[in-house]
Design an enzyme around this catalytic site. Sequence first.
Site, PDB file in Angstrom:
ATOM      1  N   GLU A   1       8.408  16.049  15.468  1.00 12.95           N
ATOM      2  CA  GLU A   1       9.317  15.598  14.563  1.00 12.95           C
ATOM      3  C   GLU A   1       8.134  17.026  13.344  1.00 12.95           C
ATOM      4  OE1 GLU A   1       8.066  12.467  11.903  1.00 12.95           O
ATOM      5  OE2 GLU A   1      10.224  12.578  11.140  1.00 12.95           O
TER       6      GLU A   1
ATOM      7  N   GLU B   1       8.608   1.375  11.402  1.00 11.03           N
ATOM      8  CA  GLU B   1       9.560   2.200  11.403  1.00 11.03           C
ATOM      9  C   GLU B   1       9.591   3.873  11.519  1.00 11.03           C
ATOM     10  OE1 GLU B   1      13.675   1.464  10.983  1.00 11.03           O
ATOM     11  OE2 GLU B   1      12.817   0.009  10.141  1.00 11.03           O
TER      12      GLU B   1
ATOM     13  N   LYS C   1       0.805  -0.897   0.544  1.00  9.90           N
ATOM     14  CA  LYS C   1      -0.079   0.096   0.118  1.00  9.90           C
ATOM     15  C   LYS C   1       0.848   1.257  -0.036  1.00  9.90           C
ATOM     16  CE  LYS C   1      -2.504   3.566   1.627  1.00  9.90           C
ATOM     17  NZ  LYS C   1      -1.684   4.566   1.111  1.00  9.90           N
TER      18      LYS C   1
END
Length: 494
Positions: free
Chosen positions: A398, A264, A188
């Site tokens: 982030e 991840e 995907k």
Amino acid sequence: MDQSQIDALRTQPVLPFNHLINGRHVGASDGARMEVLSPIDGRVLTSVAKGTVADMETAIASAREAFEDRRWAGQPPAARKNVLMKWAQLIEENALELAVLGVRDNGTEIGMAIKAEPGSAAATIRYYAEALDKIYGEIASTPTDVLGLIHKEPVGVVGAITPWNFPLMIGAWKLGPALAMGNSVVLKPAETASLSLMRMAELALEAGLPPGVLNAVTGEGAVVGETMGLSMDVDVLVFTGSGGTGRRLMEYSARSNMKRVYLELGGKSPNIVFADAPNLLEAANVAAAGIFRNSGQFCVAGSRLLVEATIHDEFVAEVVKATSAMRVGDPLRLDTHIGAVNSETQLLANIGFVETAIAEGGQVVYGGERMLQETGGYYMTPTIVTDVKADATLTQKEVFGPVLGVTSFETEDEAVRLANATVYGLAGGVWTSNLSRAHRMVRNVRTGVMHVNTYGGADGTVPLGGVGQSGNGSDKSLHAIEKYINLKTAWIKL
Ligand code: NAD
């Protein structure tokens, strides 16, 4: 590769893409499509099938059937290896087309994309192809009247969900080991970077991968990604993307078949410069490249620069100088250092982070603005903010954009404390001539990867994985194989 070859490809029409299910190109079950905008100019580039729940279920069923009838897992290792080696070759033969298609879709500067995308993807596929017939089971040290065998079996159906920053490189990190070990896969890709990865998946079939072994479904994460996450028939989910989505995937697993989930995720990686760095000029140049290439859109970006107080001002001045020499603009020009931000949403989020940083006491010493708006594309000046505090948003969250926060420190202990002061633990760097200090920092900074007197560029021989909220499990190296196998014990009475 020269500029004229790139220019010849940049205006070619891009045909609409469909799903790849059981070896065939199929549209969405309800015919829906999604427009693909190019970040280069904000114009419609093409469209992809907008996947439905039914599309994802069909793709998973196709992968399941392909796994159960052993059309891939049952082939001799040498045969599987040949197919994957051929795939790597086809990726290389089509490298420029793949790279340009990817750049038109996601905005990465072509100089970096050509190496980091098809170049790295082909190397990864080849690495696992070469490894697959060198991975043995084990014989346990048992009493002599029994034999304990440990088989390494494919897990079954692997679901792979990828982000938009490096679709081919990250796609290959997952597809390479998953397929090498005999699994079937449903892929995907990200909404805003699916084209080159879909093309790379097609090449696998051209290389001889049997239909149904690799399926790919485009569409929205909240629809097709969620269906994959909740499926009772996906055995392992491997993911690269944001922490928020990673959290959801773990929930999906708990609510369905408790599939293994490998994440991840993001990072807020500290790049730590001591006054005794062997070459401060080089450290400044690498610090700038280590955050600003691909508009800061890489997971290991050195987004926090920690500088020893005695050299802070002169070092920041060098980083500013290096940054001002980086050309921002058309990502399809070979002389561009920083291309486009992937989407307008991401660009506006980046600007918002800069505004928050200022409100929290940060000083913008370079950049901070949207640029080249007249092109219709999404460009941002690389941005450097100093005086960033340990609890500031720019330290804790982030950005995933071209924004560098700078903080000064007095002692090694303080540098370690600052480095470890976030929930992340993906990567970091330390610049010092002191060997003992370098090893201490590697040991004491809590990350999956530490660079010493360099930043970035670790190749496929070493694992990449995070600790803390940067994720679990690793991509790259032989360690990645563990995600794609089950250990099975045979305990035999002799
Ligand atoms: P994202 O989480 O928004 O999307 C990633 C993928 O998840 C996309 O394919 C998306 O469609 C899918 N998705 C979204 N919602 C979903 C849902 N509810 N269920 C299932 N799938 C869903 O992340 P992004 O913005 O595309 O990528 C940027 C992030 O990726 C950053 O945080 C970055 O640090 C991280 N990243 C990490 C690494 C690494 O190796 N650790 C590498 C590259 C990027």
